[in-house]
Design a protein around this motif. Structure first.
Motif, PDB file in Angstrom:
ATOM      1  N   LYS A 138      -0.476  12.657   5.150  1.00 11.16           N
ATOM      2  CA  LYS A 138      -1.102  11.659   6.014  1.00 11.16           C
ATOM      3  C   LYS A 138      -0.097  10.583   6.418  1.00 11.16           C
ATOM      4  N   ASN A 139       0.895  10.333   5.555  1.00  9.06           N
ATOM      5  CA  ASN A 139       1.900   9.326   5.879  1.00  9.06           C
ATOM      6  C   ASN A 139       2.740   9.740   7.085  1.00  9.06           C
ATOM      7  N   GLN A 140       3.031  11.033   7.198  1.00  8.93           N
ATOM      8  CA  GLN A 140       3.783  11.508   8.352  1.00  8.93           C
ATOM      9  C   GLN A 140       2.978  11.390   9.635  1.00  8.93           C
ATOM     10  N   LEU A 141       1.693  11.688   9.545  1.00 10.28           N
ATOM     11  CA  LEU A 141       0.825  11.514  10.708  1.00 10.28           C
ATOM     12  C   LEU A 141       0.797  10.046  11.127  1.00 10.28           C
ATOM     13  N   SER A 173      -5.461   8.228   9.637  1.00  8.71           N
ATOM     14  CA  SER A 173      -4.537   8.661   8.586  1.00  8.71           C
ATOM     15  C   SER A 173      -4.721   7.866   7.301  1.00  8.71           C
ATOM     16  N   ASP A 174      -5.249   6.637   7.432  1.00  2.94           N
ATOM     17  CA  ASP A 174      -5.467   5.780   6.263  1.00  2.94           C
ATOM     18  C   ASP A 174      -4.181   5.631   5.446  1.00  2.94           C
ATOM     19  N   SER A 175      -3.054   5.481   6.149  1.00  8.55           N
ATOM     20  CA  SER A 175      -1.756   5.337   5.501  1.00  8.55           C
ATOM     21  C   SER A 175      -1.387   3.860   5.454  1.00  8.55           C
ATOM     22  N   ALA A 176      -1.376   3.287   4.260  1.00 11.21           N
ATOM     23  CA  ALA A 176      -1.051   1.868   4.112  1.00 11.21           C
ATOM     24  C   ALA A 176       0.361   1.582   4.573  1.00 11.21           C
ATOM     25  N   THR A 177       1.295   2.479   4.249  1.00  5.73           N
ATOM     26  CA  THR A 177       2.685   2.292   4.668  1.00  5.73           C
ATOM     27  C   THR A 177       2.794   2.210   6.179  1.00  5.73           C
ATOM     28  N   SER A 178       2.104   3.106   6.872  1.00  4.50           N
ATOM     29  CA  SER A 178       2.176   3.135   8.328  1.00  4.50           C
ATOM     30  C   SER A 178       1.513   1.914   8.954  1.00  4.50           C
ATOM     31  N   LEU A 179       0.370   1.505   8.414  1.00  2.74           N
ATOM     32  CA  LEU A 179      -0.325   0.338   8.952  1.00  2.74           C
ATOM     33  C   LEU A 179       0.508  -0.928   8.792  1.00  2.74           C
ATOM     34  N   LEU A 180       1.073  -1.128   7.592  1.00  2.00           N
ATOM     35  CA  LEU A 180       1.879  -2.322   7.345  1.00  2.00           C
ATOM     36  C   LEU A 180       3.151  -2.322   8.184  1.00  2.00           C
ATOM     37  N   GLY A 210      -6.835  -0.127  -0.726  1.00  2.00           N
ATOM     38  CA  GLY A 210      -7.297   0.853  -1.691  1.00  2.00           C
ATOM     39  C   GLY A 210      -6.201   1.374  -2.598  1.00  2.00           C
ATOM     40  N   LYS A 211      -5.160   0.568  -2.823  1.00  2.00           N
ATOM     41  CA  LYS A 211      -4.055   0.980  -3.667  1.00  2.00           C
ATOM     42  C   LYS A 211      -4.097   0.224  -4.991  1.00  2.00           C
ATOM     43  N   VAL A 232      11.121  -1.649   6.928  1.00  2.00           N
ATOM     44  CA  VAL A 232       9.919  -1.735   6.095  1.00  2.00           C
ATOM     45  C   VAL A 232       9.603  -0.389   5.460  1.00  2.00           C
ATOM     46  N   ARG A 233       9.724   0.669   6.231  1.00  3.39           N
ATOM     47  CA  ARG A 233       9.406   1.994   5.709  1.00  3.39           C
ATOM     48  C   ARG A 233      10.408   2.447   4.642  1.00  3.39           C
ATOM     49  N   SER A 234      11.610   1.888   4.638  1.00  2.58           N
ATOM     50  CA  SER A 234      12.603   2.295   3.643  1.00  2.58           C
ATOM     51  C   SER A 234      12.156   1.970   2.222  1.00  2.58           C
ATOM     52  N   VAL A 235      11.201   1.049   2.073  1.00  2.00           N
ATOM     53  CA  VAL A 235      10.689   0.698   0.746  1.00  2.00           C
ATOM     54  C   VAL A 235       9.868   1.839   0.154  1.00  2.00           C
ATOM     55  N   ALA A 236       9.198   2.607   1.001  1.00  2.00           N
ATOM     56  CA  ALA A 236       8.297   3.656   0.504  1.00  2.00           C
ATOM     57  C   ALA A 236       8.618   5.051   1.023  1.00  2.00           C
TER      58      ALA A 236
END
Length: 431
Positions: free
Chosen positions: A153-156, A198-205, A260-261, A372-376
């Motif tokens: 889901k993170n890739q989406l 996708s409900d991806s926290a990484t992508s939203l942030l 939700g984390k 930002v994405r490099s953190v996760a």
């Protein structure tokens, strides 16, 4: 330059070539696992072909190119001490070509054409995911997540974010023909929908930070040059103060709860602790680029089993710096940290100077996204990924822009015998 060559390497005349090339690249980055090796060879071909026709594209101003190629060169060099030399050699060559393709693209592709090709590519990517309409069970979160045609889901969410950035840039910062507006609108709406699903926290942030960077860059460039540095310093100081205050007030835990984390970041903290223990065994040079995640290594097999990775592939330490530390040690980590610093310094340096506001806003947003994405995630330290391609593109573009601005400024300075008013404004490479 003859017309035929210009239609391939001249950014002002090669729209018909580079826009499909960028769209193809995006699709390959998203679905090369689905479409196989031929898709990767097509990606190689569309960017190596212009270089083969006109090597001066990169060789004419080689300084920044050589500097940026130090990272993939070191990854390749790690084959000499790798625990899995064949895996390191193959992955480092693939990464080097991906990064090199980004450098070639930077010299022959205008920012507007990058955004247009990215929009078309992302629209096709999201359409393919919508057609597949896949869900997967997340063993860590304990629920089902929409992942389209991706395995994660993170890739989406990642490609949905890029779709929004590319399409909104065409509307907000570049001059776009009206005939393209329906396609752009569909891409933007699809991106927003897929990002939410996708409900991806990484992508939203990361999307929120990227658009904040776009607006901030645009705001700063509206100010007089002497006000820009003060504004940036005040903004960075304020952000640092807010981060420190939030730590004491528990805002980070509240943010995790909102998405939700839990405090383990769905198992990432355990994964990072394991990585630190593994990396500490060979801390200086590491195990070799991409040498850890190989079949038969007990630690890798155990982590695959812990996180239910039945395919035993496509997994990583979910942090670009930690992934690099395990693979190439403190030396490789230094190179990647330097790349991250450039992603901060180069957009700021460009914003402080002169240039096309829209292009600088666009690149500032992309740079913030990857930071930002490099953190996760490990977006720009792995082969055949859009991050490795775009980070190379962004940095070389900004290097060239700042060089052109300095050159134009030096020519515009008055001398004892003459002045050059016609050169008082630097157009740079973004125009």
């Amino acid at each position: 330059m003859n017309v035929k060559l210009a239609s391939i390497i001249d950014p002002e005349q090669n729209t018909a070539y580079v826009v499909p090339a960028v769209a193809l690249s995006m699709i390959v980055f998203a679905y090369s696992v689905n479409f196989g090796p031929l898709s990767i060879l097509a990606f190689y071909a569309v960017w190596l072909f212009p270089f083969a026709l006109a090597p001066r594209v990169l060789l004419a101003r080689p300084g920044a190119v050589v500097l940026l190629l130090m990272l993939p060169s070191f990854f390749l060099l790690s084959t000499l001490w790798s625990d899995a030399p064949s895996a390191t050699l193959r992955a480092s060559i693939q990464y080097g070509i991906t990064f090199f393709a980004g450098l070639v693209a930077a010299r022959i592709t205008s920012p507007g054409n990058l955004a247009l090709g990215g929009t078309i590519g992302c629209l096709l990517i999201l359409f393919y995911s919508a057609v597949n309409w896949g869900y997967s069970y997340d063993y860590i979160d304990g629920d089902f997540a929409f992942n389209g045609a991706f395995s994660s889901k993170n890739q989406l969410g990642y490609f949905a974010t890029l779709a929004i950035i590319f399409s909104m840039s065409l509307i907000g910062v570049f001059r776009t023909p009206r005939v393209l507006l329906p396609m752009i609108a569909v891409t933007a709406v699809s991106g927003c929908g897929m990002l939410w699903m996708s409900d991806s926290a990484t992508s939203l942030l990361s999307a929120l930070v990227a658009f904040s960077a776009v607006f901030f860059a645009g705001l700063v460039m509206l100010l007089a040059p002497w006000l820009r540095r003060a504004t940036v310093v005040l903004a960075l100081t304020g952000i640092a103060a807010m981060v420190l205050a939030s730590q004491h007030l528990g805002a980070f835990d509240a943010l995790l709860a909102a998405f939700g984390k839990d405090t383990t970041l769905t198992g990432r903290t355990y994964l990072w602790n394991q990585a630190f223990e593994i990396g500490a065994r060979q801390p200086v040079l590491g195990l070799g680029y991409n040498a850890f995640w190989v079949h038969g290594r007990p630690e890798a097999e155990a982590l695959w089993d812990t996180f239910y990775i039945t395919a035993r592939s496509g997994f990583h330490f979910h942090n670009a710096l930690i992934e690099t530390y395990v693979g190439t040690g403190l030396v490789g980590l230094g190179f990647v940290i330097a790349l991250c610093v450039l992603l901060i310094v180069m957009p700021l340096s460009a914003v402080f100077g002169r240039g096309n506001v829209g292009s600088l806003m666009f690149f500032s947003g992309l740079a913030a996204l990857f930071l930002v994405r490099s953190v996760a995630e490990v977006d720009f330290v792995t082969p055949h990924t859009v991050g490795s391609f775009l980070v190379a593109f962004i940095l070389l573009r900004l290097f060239d822009h700042n060089r052109n601005v300095r050159h134009a400024a030096s020519l515009s300075r008055p001398t004892r015998s003459t002045r050059h008013p016609s050169l008082s404004t630097a157009t740079g490479v973004f125009e």
